[in-house]
Design a protein around this motif. Structure first.
Motif, PDB file in Angstrom:
ATOM      1  N   GLN A   1       3.487   6.230  -5.653  1.00  0.00           N
ATOM      2  CA  GLN A   1       4.167   5.959  -6.526  1.00  0.00           C
ATOM      3  C   GLN A   1       2.789   7.078  -7.118  1.00  0.00           C
ATOM      4  O   GLN A   1       2.526   7.053  -8.633  1.00  0.00           O
ATOM      5  CB  GLN A   1       3.546   4.782  -7.512  1.00  0.00           C
ATOM      6  N   GLY A   2       2.019   7.718  -5.767  1.00  0.00           N
ATOM      7  CA  GLY A   2       0.833   8.575  -6.584  1.00  0.00           C
ATOM      8  C   GLY A   2      -0.304   7.780  -7.286  1.00  0.00           C
ATOM      9  O   GLY A   2      -0.937   8.711  -7.864  1.00  0.00           O
ATOM     10  N   LYS A   3      -0.805   6.554  -6.538  1.00  0.00           N
ATOM     11  CA  LYS A   3      -1.295   5.848  -7.193  1.00  0.00           C
ATOM     12  C   LYS A   3      -2.830   5.676  -6.189  1.00  0.00           C
ATOM     13  O   LYS A   3      -2.364   5.823  -4.950  1.00  0.00           O
ATOM     14  CB  LYS A   3      -1.552   4.213  -7.892  1.00  0.00           C
ATOM     15  N   VAL A   4      -3.318   5.673  -6.475  1.00  0.00           N
ATOM     16  CA  VAL A   4      -4.908   5.605  -5.665  1.00  0.00           C
ATOM     17  C   VAL A   4      -5.584   4.401  -6.495  1.00  0.00           C
ATOM     18  O   VAL A   4      -5.852   4.079  -7.526  1.00  0.00           O
ATOM     19  CB  VAL A   4      -5.779   6.329  -6.070  1.00  0.00           C
ATOM     20  N   LEU A   5      -5.855   3.333  -4.777  1.00  0.00           N
ATOM     21  CA  LEU A   5      -6.314   2.163  -6.247  1.00  0.00           C
ATOM     22  C   LEU A   5      -7.845   1.927  -5.812  1.00  0.00           C
ATOM     23  O   LEU A   5      -8.233   2.286  -4.704  1.00  0.00           O
ATOM     24  CB  LEU A   5      -5.775   0.871  -4.881  1.00  0.00           C
ATOM     25  N   PHE A   6      -8.526   1.900  -6.900  1.00  0.00           N
ATOM     26  CA  PHE A   6     -10.314   1.500  -6.825  1.00  0.00           C
ATOM     27  C   PHE A   6     -10.577   0.146  -6.473  1.00  0.00           C
ATOM     28  O   PHE A   6     -10.128  -0.426  -6.966  1.00  0.00           O
ATOM     29  CB  PHE A   6     -10.631   2.026  -8.228  1.00  0.00           C
ATOM     30  N   GLY A   7     -11.597   0.487  -5.879  1.00  0.00           N
ATOM     31  CA  GLY A   7     -12.012  -0.800  -4.749  1.00  0.00           C
ATOM     32  C   GLY A   7     -13.707  -0.692  -4.960  1.00  0.00           C
ATOM     33  O   GLY A   7     -14.366   0.319  -5.192  1.00  0.00           O
ATOM     34  N   HIS A   8     -13.912  -2.094  -5.562  1.00  0.00           N
ATOM     35  CA  HIS A   8     -15.655  -2.488  -5.715  1.00  0.00           C
ATOM     36  C   HIS A   8     -15.789  -3.046  -4.547  1.00  0.00           C
ATOM     37  O   HIS A   8     -15.317  -4.386  -4.309  1.00  0.00           O
ATOM     38  CB  HIS A   8     -16.078  -1.927  -6.669  1.00  0.00           C
ATOM     39  N   GLN A   9     -16.903  -3.302  -3.232  1.00  0.00           N
ATOM     40  CA  GLN A   9     -17.263  -4.137  -2.432  1.00  0.00           C
ATOM     41  C   GLN A   9     -17.833  -5.275  -3.578  1.00  0.00           C
ATOM     42  O   GLN A   9     -18.476  -5.075  -4.123  1.00  0.00           O
ATOM     43  CB  GLN A   9     -18.829  -3.495  -1.539  1.00  0.00           C
ATOM     44  N   ASP A  10     -17.369  -5.958  -2.719  1.00  0.00           N
ATOM     45  CA  ASP A  10     -17.939  -7.958  -2.882  1.00  0.00           C
ATOM     46  C   ASP A  10     -18.555  -7.338  -4.583  1.00  0.00           C
ATOM     47  O   ASP A  10     -19.025  -8.270  -5.445  1.00  0.00           O
ATOM     48  CB  ASP A  10     -20.381  -7.890  -2.848  1.00  0.00           C
ATOM     49  N   ASP A  11     -16.988  -7.422  -5.743  1.00  0.00           N
ATOM     50  CA  ASP A  11     -17.136  -7.300  -7.076  1.00  0.00           C
ATOM     51  C   ASP A  11     -16.986  -8.536  -7.173  1.00  0.00           C
ATOM     52  O   ASP A  11     -17.829  -8.813  -8.520  1.00  0.00           O
ATOM     53  CB  ASP A  11     -15.832  -6.016  -7.473  1.00  0.00           C
TER      54      ASP A  11
ATOM     55  N   PRO B   1      -2.492  11.599  -0.182  1.00  0.00           N
ATOM     56  CA  PRO B   1      -1.678  10.475  -0.500  1.00  0.00           C
ATOM     57  C   PRO B   1      -2.322   9.338   0.197  1.00  0.00           C
ATOM     58  O   PRO B   1      -2.635   8.483   1.036  1.00  0.00           O
ATOM     59  CB  PRO B   1      -1.030  10.763   0.994  1.00  0.00           C
ATOM     60  N   VAL B   2      -4.378   9.265  -0.264  1.00  0.00           N
ATOM     61  CA  VAL B   2      -4.825   8.480  -0.670  1.00  0.00           C
ATOM     62  C   VAL B   2      -4.232   7.043  -0.685  1.00  0.00           C
ATOM     63  O   VAL B   2      -3.892   6.498  -2.317  1.00  0.00           O
ATOM     64  CB  VAL B   2      -6.523   8.499  -0.536  1.00  0.00           C
ATOM     65  N   ALA B   3      -4.332   5.832   0.123  1.00  0.00           N
ATOM     66  CA  ALA B   3      -3.974   4.248  -0.500  1.00  0.00           C
ATOM     67  C   ALA B   3      -4.716   3.646  -2.127  1.00  0.00           C
ATOM     68  O   ALA B   3      -4.227   3.108  -2.353  1.00  0.00           O
ATOM     69  CB  ALA B   3      -3.104   3.484  -0.084  1.00  0.00           C
TER      70      ALA B   3
ATOM     71  N   LEU C   1       0.900  -1.180   0.101  1.00  0.00           N
ATOM     72  CA  LEU C   1       0.251  -0.150  -0.350  1.00  0.00           C
ATOM     73  C   LEU C   1       0.983   1.372  -0.089  1.00  0.00           C
ATOM     74  O   LEU C   1       0.437   2.433  -1.039  1.00  0.00           O
ATOM     75  CB  LEU C   1      -0.580   0.220   1.090  1.00  0.00           C
ATOM     76  N   SER C   2       2.269   1.035   0.786  1.00  0.00           N
ATOM     77  CA  SER C   2       3.091   2.528   1.093  1.00  0.00           C
ATOM     78  C   SER C   2       3.943   2.379  -0.242  1.00  0.00           C
ATOM     79  O   SER C   2       3.744   3.494  -0.479  1.00  0.00           O
ATOM     80  CB  SER C   2       4.129   2.479   1.606  1.00  0.00           C
ATOM     81  N   ARG C   3       3.744   1.659  -1.073  1.00  0.00           N
ATOM     82  CA  ARG C   3       4.631   2.161  -2.966  1.00  0.00           C
ATOM     83  C   ARG C   3       3.042   2.140  -3.324  1.00  0.00           C
ATOM     84  O   ARG C   3       4.039   3.590  -4.390  1.00  0.00           O
ATOM     85  CB  ARG C   3       4.936   0.597  -2.547  1.00  0.00           C
ATOM     86  N   CYS C   4       2.333   1.671  -3.598  1.00  0.00           N
ATOM     87  CA  CYS C   4       1.302   2.617  -4.437  1.00  0.00           C
ATOM     88  C   CYS C   4       1.318   3.982  -4.107  1.00  0.00           C
ATOM     89  O   CYS C   4       1.165   5.267  -4.931  1.00  0.00           O
ATOM     90  CB  CYS C   4       0.297   1.772  -4.040  1.00  0.00           C
ATOM     91  N   VAL C   5       0.776   4.101  -2.575  1.00  0.00           N
ATOM     92  CA  VAL C   5       1.158   5.290  -2.308  1.00  0.00           C
ATOM     93  C   VAL C   5       1.893   7.046  -2.477  1.00  0.00           C
ATOM     94  O   VAL C   5       2.308   7.553  -3.633  1.00  0.00           O
ATOM     95  CB  VAL C   5       0.739   6.118  -1.202  1.00  0.00           C
TER      96      VAL C   5
END
Ligand code: BMA
Length: 360
Positions: free
Chosen positions: A35-45, A311-313, A29-33
């Motif tokens: 790199q300036g990335k925000v991971l997109f998530g979806h519940q129960d996808d 800096p949202v993970a 997660l820290s590495r993504c932050v």
């Protein structure tokens, strides 16, 4: 020889402890932050979506993949009902399928976050049953009337977390966010019914059991109290403790206009970014969305500007219910905001599964 080698290496340091599964997830997660990335998530996808579900013979599908060509980076799963020994979650998903989906998503290099809407131990009602008023959380603590029941509930949770294994038998890490939305008046553990001391003790009891007694080293602990008219001290007076929190989050939904949502989210994220920085924790928008997406440009017009500069993970949009036509928060094939969603995920800051996997 050993002495010479040690001298050459500048002394014999003890070998560094092997990082735990939770440590590895935090690093990811820290590495993504970084790199300036925000991971997109979806519940129960992976389990259900608009007009489909995977159980009872249903095949594999994903509303996000159908629209954007890739799975979400973050898969949200829900454990409500597991404490009762039920076979299915309160949203009807078999826990066996949830376990399978977690392993599948982890194998593909994705990240899993876990929510839990437990029953009310005093009334037998659900999470939203606040009719018993104050003291339900306290009843689960040492000396409380429901302590034994609480221990049994934690045992069932512990069994589930321990059963999450990769192909080599190692525990799969997950972000775990119990006792969420503390500042609201809608859950029985909410601030109007639970003192700061009782909330902290409830969190500590949960942590001590799962980590201390069960030795579960695959949980990244996320707290997401939020701010409401009932409670503005969720990140201060109700803070569970620096040693038992890894990630600071907030759940924010849109009820008014898109502009109001962007403004509110930015104000809250700037407060949380300061908390996360001061305490050395990760930051996330742990739940969000606008039910039925009335604004077809919500993704680039409301959510993207809400996140800008923080800096949202990860950001987790809530579920697309299979059995309630208007209860959805992410696009699906043919949905009005699908084009805008594709523009949103094309933005270099937003990552779906493929990019998340590359950043491991
Ligand atoms: C709520 C709604 C409910 C659901 C619950 C737990 O926000 O989506 O329908 O049961 O979350 O997933």
């Amino acid at each position: 020889m050993t002495v010479l080698l040690c001298a050459a290496l500048g002394g014999c340091a003890r070998p560094a402890a092997e990082p735990t599964p939770a440590d590895r997830l935090k690093t990811h997660l820290s590495r993504c932050v970084e790199q300036g990335k925000v991971l997109f998530g979806h519940q129960d996808d992976l389990f259900y979506g608009k007009n489909w579900h995977r159980w009872d013979g249903g095949g594999e599908h994903s509303d996000i993949r159908a629209v954007a060509g890739d799975y979400p980076a973050v898969l949200g799963v829900e454990l409500g009902g597991i404490e009762l020994g039920n076979e299915r979650s309160l949203d009807h998903v078999p826990f066996a399928l949830i376990r399978e989906g977690i392993a599948e998503h982890h194998r593909r290099g994705g990240i899993v976050v876990v929510s839990w809407h437990p029953a009310n131990p005093a009334s037998g009602g659900d999470s939203w049953d606040v009719t018993a008023g104050e003291g339900v959380a306290a009843s689960l603590l040492d000396g409380g009337a429901n302590r034994a029941k609480g221990r049994e509930w934690l045992r069932r949770l512990g069994d589930f977390f321990d059963s999450l294994r990769d192909d080599d038998g190692r525990r799969i890490p997950v972000v775990w966010r119990p006792w969420h939305e503390l500042a609201g008046n809608w859950f029985w553990w909410g601030a109007p019914y639970c003192t700061a001391d009782d909330y902290k003790a409830l969190w500590r009891t949960t942590y001590d059991y799962l980590v201390g007694e069960r030795g579960l080293d695959n949980l990244v602990w996320a707290v997401s109290p939020g701010f409401t008219e009932y409670c503005t001290t969720g990140y201060t007076d109700y803070w569970p403790g620096d040693d038992c929190v890894d990630l600071v989050g907030i759940d924010i939904y849109q009820y008014g206009t898109s502009a109001e949502f962007t403004d509110l989210t930015r104000r809250h994220l700037s407060q949380l970014a300061a908390v996360a920085a001061a305490r050395g924790k990760l930051l996330a928008l742990t739940e969000t969305g606008c039910e039925a997406l009335p604004d077809a440009r919500w993704w680039t017009g409301a959510l993207l500007p809400a996140l800008e500069g923080f800096p949202v993970a990860y950001v987790l949009t809530w579920r697309n219910a299979w059995d309630r036509p208007a209860h959805y928060y992410a696009p699906f094939e043919g949905e009005a905001s699908a084009d805008d969603f594709r523009a949103f995920v094309a933005d270099e800051r937003i990552a779906l599964l493929g990019e998340c996997n590359e950043l491991q």
